[in-house]
Scaffold this motif. Structure first.
Motif, PDB file in Angstrom:
ATOM      1  N   UNK A 186       0.806  -1.029  -0.040  1.00 57.01           N
ATOM      2  CA  UNK A 186       0.051  -0.025   0.226  1.00 57.01           C
ATOM      3  C   UNK A 186       0.907   1.380   0.006  1.00 57.01           C
ATOM      4  N   UNK A 187       1.945   1.396   0.776  1.00 58.98           N
ATOM      5  CA  UNK A 187       2.659   2.914   0.776  1.00 58.98           C
ATOM      6  C   UNK A 187       4.153   2.453   0.818  1.00 58.98           C
ATOM      7  N   UNK A 188       4.897   3.405   0.433  1.00 59.89           N
ATOM      8  CA  UNK A 188       6.401   3.547   0.708  1.00 59.89           C
ATOM      9  C   UNK A 188       6.660   4.849   1.112  1.00 59.89           C
ATOM     10  N   UNK A 189       7.759   4.951   1.949  1.00 56.84           N
ATOM     11  CA  UNK A 189       8.198   6.386   2.240  1.00 56.84           C
ATOM     12  C   UNK A 189       9.586   6.556   1.751  1.00 56.84           C
ATOM     13  N   UNK A 190      10.098   7.364   0.932  1.00 58.04           N
ATOM     14  CA  UNK A 190      11.544   7.350   0.430  1.00 58.04           C
ATOM     15  C   UNK A 190      11.854   8.815   0.834  1.00 58.04           C
ATOM     16  N   UNK A 191      13.285   8.672   1.285  1.00 56.90           N
ATOM     17  CA  UNK A 191      14.094   9.867   1.737  1.00 56.90           C
ATOM     18  C   UNK A 191      15.350   9.903   1.085  1.00 56.90           C
ATOM     19  N   UNK A 192      15.591  11.257   0.563  1.00 56.22           N
ATOM     20  CA  UNK A 192      17.018  11.401   0.120  1.00 56.22           C
ATOM     21  C   UNK A 192      17.721  12.685   0.942  1.00 56.22           C
TER      22      UNK A 192
ATOM     23  N   UNK B  44      -6.289   6.001   5.698  1.00 45.17           N
ATOM     24  CA  UNK B  44      -5.637   4.972   6.531  1.00 45.17           C
ATOM     25  C   UNK B  44      -4.168   4.662   5.801  1.00 45.17           C
ATOM     26  N   UNK B  45      -4.278   4.323   4.732  1.00 43.94           N
ATOM     27  CA  UNK B  45      -2.979   4.270   3.992  1.00 43.94           C
ATOM     28  C   UNK B  45      -1.807   5.668   4.108  1.00 43.94           C
ATOM     29  N   UNK B  46      -2.463   6.593   3.835  1.00 48.59           N
ATOM     30  CA  UNK B  46      -1.550   7.886   4.081  1.00 48.59           C
ATOM     31  C   UNK B  46      -1.272   8.089   5.472  1.00 48.59           C
ATOM     32  N   UNK B  47      -2.222   7.845   6.436  1.00 49.77           N
ATOM     33  CA  UNK B  47      -1.679   8.070   7.826  1.00 49.77           C
ATOM     34  C   UNK B  47      -0.549   7.104   8.160  1.00 49.77           C
ATOM     35  N   UNK B  48      -0.847   5.847   7.719  1.00 50.05           N
ATOM     36  CA  UNK B  48       0.590   4.848   7.936  1.00 50.05           C
ATOM     37  C   UNK B  48       1.838   5.615   7.427  1.00 50.05           C
ATOM     38  N   UNK B  49       1.651   6.095   6.400  1.00 50.36           N
ATOM     39  CA  UNK B  49       2.892   6.641   5.865  1.00 50.36           C
ATOM     40  C   UNK B  49       3.444   8.097   6.621  1.00 50.36           C
ATOM     41  N   UNK B  50       2.379   8.565   7.053  1.00 48.70           N
ATOM     42  CA  UNK B  50       2.743   9.852   7.843  1.00 48.70           C
ATOM     43  C   UNK B  50       3.570   9.431   9.134  1.00 48.70           C
ATOM     44  N   UNK B  51       2.981   8.469   9.811  1.00 49.07           N
ATOM     45  CA  UNK B  51       3.462   7.820  10.971  1.00 49.07           C
ATOM     46  C   UNK B  51       4.776   7.506  10.955  1.00 49.07           C
ATOM     47  N   UNK B  52       5.348   7.053   9.719  1.00 49.40           N
ATOM     48  CA  UNK B  52       6.781   6.671   9.539  1.00 49.40           C
ATOM     49  C   UNK B  52       7.763   7.871   9.573  1.00 49.40           C
TER      50      UNK B  52
ATOM     51  N   UNK C 132      -7.011  17.675   4.884  1.00 51.05           N
ATOM     52  CA  UNK C 132      -5.322  17.634   4.589  1.00 51.05           C
ATOM     53  C   UNK C 132      -4.468  18.292   5.369  1.00 51.05           C
ATOM     54  N   UNK C 133      -4.818  19.597   5.591  1.00 50.01           N
ATOM     55  CA  UNK C 133      -3.846  20.500   6.810  1.00 50.01           C
ATOM     56  C   UNK C 133      -3.836  19.952   7.988  1.00 50.01           C
ATOM     57  N   UNK C 134      -5.328  19.617   8.442  1.00 51.53           N
ATOM     58  CA  UNK C 134      -5.479  18.978   9.751  1.00 51.53           C
ATOM     59  C   UNK C 134      -4.486  17.634  10.133  1.00 51.53           C
ATOM     60  N   UNK C 135      -4.819  16.736   9.149  1.00 50.01           N
ATOM     61  CA  UNK C 135      -3.893  15.499   9.019  1.00 50.01           C
ATOM     62  C   UNK C 135      -2.459  15.634   9.262  1.00 50.01           C
ATOM     63  N   UNK C 136      -1.814  16.813   8.476  1.00 46.91           N
ATOM     64  CA  UNK C 136      -0.569  16.862   8.548  1.00 46.91           C
ATOM     65  C   UNK C 136       0.036  17.434   9.546  1.00 46.91           C
ATOM     66  N   UNK C 137      -0.701  18.500  10.216  1.00 44.05           N
ATOM     67  CA  UNK C 137      -0.397  18.908  11.483  1.00 44.05           C
ATOM     68  C   UNK C 137      -0.522  17.983  12.587  1.00 44.05           C
ATOM     69  N   UNK C 138      -1.165  16.918  12.538  1.00 48.22           N
ATOM     70  CA  UNK C 138      -1.384  15.916  13.754  1.00 48.22           C
ATOM     71  C   UNK C 138      -0.318  14.979  13.676  1.00 48.22           C
ATOM     72  N   UNK C 139       0.581  15.060  12.654  1.00 50.18           N
ATOM     73  CA  UNK C 139       1.880  13.970  12.445  1.00 50.18           C
ATOM     74  C   UNK C 139       3.120  14.740  13.110  1.00 50.18           C
TER      75      UNK C 139
END
Length: 211
Positions: A124-130, A154-162, A204-211
């Motif tokens: 479902x998700x992948x978090x990539x960092x450079x 739910x999928x995006x929140x899993x990625x935000x949690x990472x 969207x903004x609310x979801x991001x600010x909660x991370x």
């Protein structure tokens, strides 16, 4: 164009950190390339000026010669109203189990950018960092990819949690435009489930600010 978008040029890496790049002790320990290859849709990234006018970005990782993989980036280019595809080469570094790889494109000589897959569930998700160290500072970027073009909250929140796990802020991420996309050379819109819970601009903004 996408040679710059994906970080070959220093000037377009918008996120700057002080000191050296962080060393994530909790990076993946059992990354499986075989499960990771395939199609991924870009959902979030840091602002990159060269991506202005593009949408529907997707990445397809496929097997190539031994030790390398084809890295195909397909996107809709509003400047010419066409889908464009750029193909590069991805090479995973030892130990492969940590999900580290370098990405290079034709015409760049020996130039390549290093990436680290911080986490993925493959389905479902992948978090990539450079991140690249400079003199006294570092240049960094983050991408969130999903297998579905229109993922559930739910999928995006899993990625935000990472990101939160690694102390990486999600507040400056830009939502990639995956709306009104047509499959290349196929004249119909990708369908979504009207009963599913998708992320929307209001929350969207609310979801991001909660991370």
């Amino acid at each position: 164009m996408f040679l710059l978008i994906f970080g070959v040029s220093d000037t377009i890496q918008q996120m700057i950190g002080f000191g050296n790049c962080p060393d994530f002790n909790s990076r993946m320990k059992d990354f499986d390339v075989a499960q990771y290859i395939g199609l991924w849709y870009e959902q979030y990234r840091h602002f990159i000026s060269q991506e202005i006018g593009t949408s529907c970005t997707q990445v397809n990782l496929t097997n190539s010669e031994e030790g390398s993989f084809l890295y195909q980036i397909t996107f809709f280019n509003s400047w010419n109203d066409e889908y464009d595809t750029i193909t590069g080469t991805a090479r995973f570094e030892a130990p492969v189990s940590e999900g580290k790889f370098s990405l290079s494109f034709p015409g760049q000589g020996n130039s390549s950018v290093k990436y680290n897959i911080l986490d993925t569930d493959y389905e479902s998700y992948s978090v990539v960092w450079s991140c690249e160290n400079k003199s006294g500072y570092n240049l960094r970027n983050v991408w969130i990819f999903t297998r579905e073009q229109h993922p559930l909250n739910e999928t995006l929140q899993k990625a935000f949690a990472i990101l939160k796990k690694h102390n990486l802020s999600a507040k400056f991420l830009i939502k990639s435009d995956q709306s009104n996309c047509l499959k290349p050379d196929i004249e119909y819109e990708i369908e979504t489930d009207p009963d599913a819970e998708y992320i929307d601009d209001i929350n969207l903004k609310k979801n991001l600010e909660e991370v």
